[in-house]
Design an enzyme around this catalytic site. Structure first.
Site, PDB file in Angstrom:
ATOM      1  CG  ASP A 128      -9.844   0.192   5.235  1.00 43.90           C
ATOM      2  OD1 ASP A 128      -9.199   0.037   3.644  1.00 43.90           O
ATOM      3  OD2 ASP A 128      -9.149  -0.274   6.031  1.00 43.90           O
ATOM      4  CD  GLN A 152      -3.282  -3.572   6.924  1.00 45.60           C
ATOM      5  OE1 GLN A 152      -3.321  -2.962   6.069  1.00 45.60           O
ATOM      6  NE2 GLN A 152      -3.563  -5.178   6.330  1.00 45.60           N
ATOM      7  CE  LYS A 164      -3.622  -2.326   2.788  1.00 46.55           C
ATOM      8  NZ  LYS A 164      -4.460  -2.967   3.579  1.00 46.55           N
TER       9      LYS A 164
END
Ligand code: NAD
Length: 276
Positions: free
Chosen positions: A116, A93, A49
């Site tokens: 997200d 995460q 990412k």
């Protein structure tokens, strides 16, 4: 011959588009990633990412925390990032160590920075059709289907998996596009009954080899979201080598994974635009 529905081309195309957009921005979008502990798979995903964000021109910050971090300490960092005007979007995460309630942490993220798209506020906005950050993996699956011109309207689509971050939002996005959607899960009695009938199958169970060629209709499209590490190698949910002889299929790796990363970066660029 059936098509390999690679995620590389659509993700490269999206990243190029984003790169051109970011190049024109006076102030660059800034993504922060919080990584708690040292789960090897998470470390790889985070690295990917950050790498793709950087090549797109997006600024990045990695906040690493020890595996013994308490929920309170993590919530304090989330609060800091929520109030840091230099950060346009951030993610924590997943998975988190067991002493931390992941739902609580997600809910603490400012929806305006929730790139997200996992907060209940952003999920709710998606469900009622309001503009929001779409969760990256389901949105990535939609992009792959669209990139390969796969018709959705009126199609029978079986989604395997009902998690809050993949199966459920994906089923909803497909429904929004007028598909007839069946959601299967670990308690589904006869999975192959639902897959054999499907024009499109999206497998997101995290069970390697779950979808075999016998379970698939000839000429169907199969999107494999599953990623499980087996003997150091990434495995999808689909028996790709046999299914590809009968249906179009996305690979693992090189399918949904790269698309997920590209959508996340797109969400960061949007977060920056929204902040202006
Ligand atoms: P999860 O564990 O939260 O959910 C798995 C779902 O699969 C559950 O709803 C469960 O009911 C269902 N399931 C499990 N076994 C089943 C079976 N035998 N038959 C039918 N359904 C079954 O996982 P998740 O977060 O939704 O992720 C799913 C998979 O996708 C995992 O392998 C994960 O690593 C992968 N993933 C990949 C990406 C990517 O970018 N490629 C992103 C997110 C998740």
């Amino acid at each position: 011959m059936y098509k390999i529905l690679s995620g590389k081309e659509p993700s490269d195309a999206l990243l190029e588009e984003l790169k051109a957009k970011v190049k024109k921005m006076a102030k660059k979008p800034h993504l922060a990633i919080v990584l708690v502990g040292n789960d090897p798979a998470s470390e790889i995903y985070v690295k990917k990412k950050l790498e793709k964000a950087k090549t797109t021109g997006v600024k990045t910050t990695l906040r690493e925390m020890d595996g013994s971090t308490s929920e309170k300490e993590l919530l304090e960092l989330v609060d800091k990032l929520n109030n840091d005007h230099e950060i346009h979007g951030f993610i924590v995460q997943s998975p988190l160590p067991e002493q931390i309630d992941e739902k609580k942490v997600i809910e603490a993220i400012d929806p305006k920075k929730d790139v997200d798209g996992w907060t209940s506020s952003n999920m709710g906005r998606m469900f009622v059709g309001l503009d929001t950050f779409l969760p990256a993996t389901p949105a990535g699956v939609m992009k792959i289907l669209d990139y390969y011109g796969i018709e959705l309207e009126g199609k029978n689509i079986t989604v395997i998996g009902r998690s809050n971050v993949v199966g459920k939002p994906l089923a909803f996005l497909l429904l929004q596009r007028n598909a007839t959607v069946t959601i299967c899960h670990s308690k589904t009695k006869d999975l192959s009954m639902h897959t054999k009938n499907a024009d499109i199958i999206v497998a997101a169970a995290g069970k390697p080899g779950l979808v075999t060629a016998e379970m698939v209709k000839k000429g169907a499209c199969i999107i494999d979201v599953g990623t499980t590490r087996v003997d150091g190698r990434l495995k999808g949910d689909v028996d790709f080598d046999n299914v590809i002889k009968k249906a179009h299929c996305s690979p693992v790796p090189g399918g949904v994974g790269p698309m997920t990363v590209a959508i996340l970066i797109g969400n960061v660029v949007r977060a920056m635009e929204n902040s202006n």
